[in-house]
Write a protein that holds these residues in place. Structure first.
Motif, PDB file in Angstrom:
ATOM      1  N   TRP A  75       0.840  -1.211   0.000  1.00 46.37           N
ATOM      2  CA  TRP A  75       0.000   0.000   0.000  1.00 46.37           C
ATOM      3  C   TRP A  75       0.870   1.255   0.000  1.00 46.37           C
ATOM      4  O   TRP A  75       0.658   2.178  -0.793  1.00 46.37           O
ATOM      5  CB  TRP A  75      -0.928   0.003   1.218  1.00 46.37           C
ATOM      6  N   ASP A  76       1.856   1.274   0.903  1.00 48.23           N
ATOM      7  CA  ASP A  76       2.703   2.469   1.014  1.00 48.23           C
ATOM      8  C   ASP A  76       3.480   2.708  -0.286  1.00 48.23           C
ATOM      9  O   ASP A  76       3.637   3.852  -0.724  1.00 48.23           O
ATOM     10  CB  ASP A  76       3.664   2.332   2.197  1.00 48.23           C
TER      11      ASP A  76
ATOM     12  N   ARG B  79      -6.487   2.816   3.685  1.00 51.14           N
ATOM     13  CA  ARG B  79      -5.408   1.832   3.794  1.00 51.14           C
ATOM     14  C   ARG B  79      -5.893   0.515   4.405  1.00 51.14           C
ATOM     15  O   ARG B  79      -5.659  -0.561   3.857  1.00 51.14           O
ATOM     16  CB  ARG B  79      -4.287   2.440   4.663  1.00 51.14           C
TER      17      ARG B  79
ATOM     18  N   ASP C  36      -8.434   7.326  -5.530  1.00 48.86           N
ATOM     19  CA  ASP C  36      -8.468   8.333  -4.459  1.00 48.86           C
ATOM     20  C   ASP C  36      -9.682   8.101  -3.567  1.00 48.86           C
ATOM     21  O   ASP C  36     -10.791   7.858  -4.056  1.00 48.86           O
ATOM     22  CB  ASP C  36      -8.544   9.745  -5.059  1.00 48.86           C
TER      23      ASP C  36
ATOM     24  N   ARG D 252      -5.644   7.102 -10.210  1.00 42.99           N
ATOM     25  CA  ARG D 252      -6.253   7.805  -9.074  1.00 42.99           C
ATOM     26  C   ARG D 252      -7.751   7.998  -9.278  1.00 42.99           C
ATOM     27  O   ARG D 252      -8.520   8.053  -8.312  1.00 42.99           O
ATOM     28  CB  ARG D 252      -5.538   9.143  -8.847  1.00 42.99           C
TER      29      ARG D 252
ATOM     30  N   GLN E 110       1.122   4.167  -2.871  1.00 45.25           N
ATOM     31  CA  GLN E 110       0.840   5.587  -2.624  1.00 45.25           C
ATOM     32  C   GLN E 110       1.994   6.468  -3.094  1.00 45.25           C
ATOM     33  O   GLN E 110       1.774   7.569  -3.611  1.00 45.25           O
ATOM     34  CB  GLN E 110       0.554   5.823  -1.131  1.00 45.25           C
TER      35      GLN E 110
END
Ligand SMILES: [Fe+2]
Length: 305
Positions: A203-204, A254, A250, A242, A207
């Protein structure tokens, strides 16, 4: 990862958008649903090859070079000179062509600086404590934030763990090779359940990729088509993802994504080539040294997975 239902070795060109922007060719490898890339500087005609496949028939463990031959033909047709042989991570679903492309082009091969940590995990799983030595088998191990050049274009290495603990993204102008992080927007994201994988880290990493400029062309590592799409796709912008990525557009939270990702990963079988692939990929795409009879043998752990 499921076997692709698609069958054609499709090639598509994504042209340079101007100064500092690379020409990109994607070459689809249908047996594993992999996309191989050529990233070239239009001014100098220097190029990097990214995540090229050494074809393997898993039924009889026989290798063939059709995909790397196709990529090198495309290089020649476009008057390019190979400056780098790159991989984003040690792939679980296909065998890398790295060592052979290094031999055939004379260009150095490279992967991420944390690959020795991945090798330690797999050395234990195969009980092959001495087999893997990435600094021996790769000319460069790129650290997070490191830069290098393809011709006059600068490339920045971004550590993107989660699918593996040492995957890297190559960012070159307005192109980024994001391997097994995002899938196409109508599919979502890649799995995070292989040894060393971690959905929170993935996830990080995603992003950080989605924080690149919105017009950045993102090139993914895999596509298998969908129920609504019989042609492979591999390119979409940050803005596209996004706005409409099924998993991470968007507004996605998380913890919600991690729960969906982990639940889905629990249902996925291992790729059919994984136990051959990692054993070769962690040697930079080399087979184990031949035994006394002149043949190479792979080792298979039993009841470990
Ligand atoms: Fe992968």
């Amino acid at each position: 990862m499921s076997r692709s239902k698609l069958s054609q070795r499709i090639v598509r060109h994504s042209p340079s958008t101007g100064a500092g922007s690379p020409d990109v060719w994607g070459i689809y490898e249908p047996d594993t649903g992999s996309i191989q890339y050529i990233c070239a500087d239009p001014a100098t005609k220097k190029a990097a090859l990214i995540d090229v496949v050494w074809n393997l028939d898993p039924r009889n463990q026989r290798f063939s070079t059709g995909s790397m031959d196709q990529v090198l033909d495309l290089v020649a047709q476009n008057g390019l000179a190979v400056e780098w042989v790159l991989d984003t991570h040690p792939h679980a679903d296909h065998v890398m062509a790295s060592a052979q492309l290094r031999d055939r082009t004379g260009a150095p091969n490279a992967i991420g600086a944390m690959v020795p940590d991945i090798a330690r995990i797999w050395a234990d799983l195969y009980h092959l404590p001495e087999a893997f030595d990435p600094p021996r088998d790769f000319d460069r191990l790129f650290a997070d934030g490191e830069t290098f050049r393809i011709g006059d274009l600068q490339v920045r290495v971004m550590l993107s763990p989660g699918h593996t603990l040492g995957s890297i993204t190559y960012v070159c102008g307005d192109a980024a090779f994001t391997h097994d992080t995002l899938m196409q927007p109508d599919v979502g994201t890649s799995r995070a359940d292989f040894p060393g994988g971690d959905s929170g880290q993935l996830w990080d990493s995603i992003q950080e990729i989605l924080a690149l400029p919105t017009e950045t062309r993102l090139f993914v590592g895999h596509d298998y088509g969908t129920d609504n799409r019989n042609e492979p796709e591999w390119e979409a912008t940050v803005a596209d993802h996004r706005a409409r990525n099924r998993h991470v557009r968007d507004g996605t939270l998380r913890d919600d994504w991690i729960a969906i990702r982990d639940a889905r990963d629990a249902t996925l079988p291992l790729p059919d080539r994984i136990l051959a692939a990692l054993q070769i990929n962690l040697r930079g795409g080399r087979l184990p040294a031949p035994e006394a009879d002149g043949h190479s043998y792979l080792k298979t752990p039993v009841n470990r997975f």
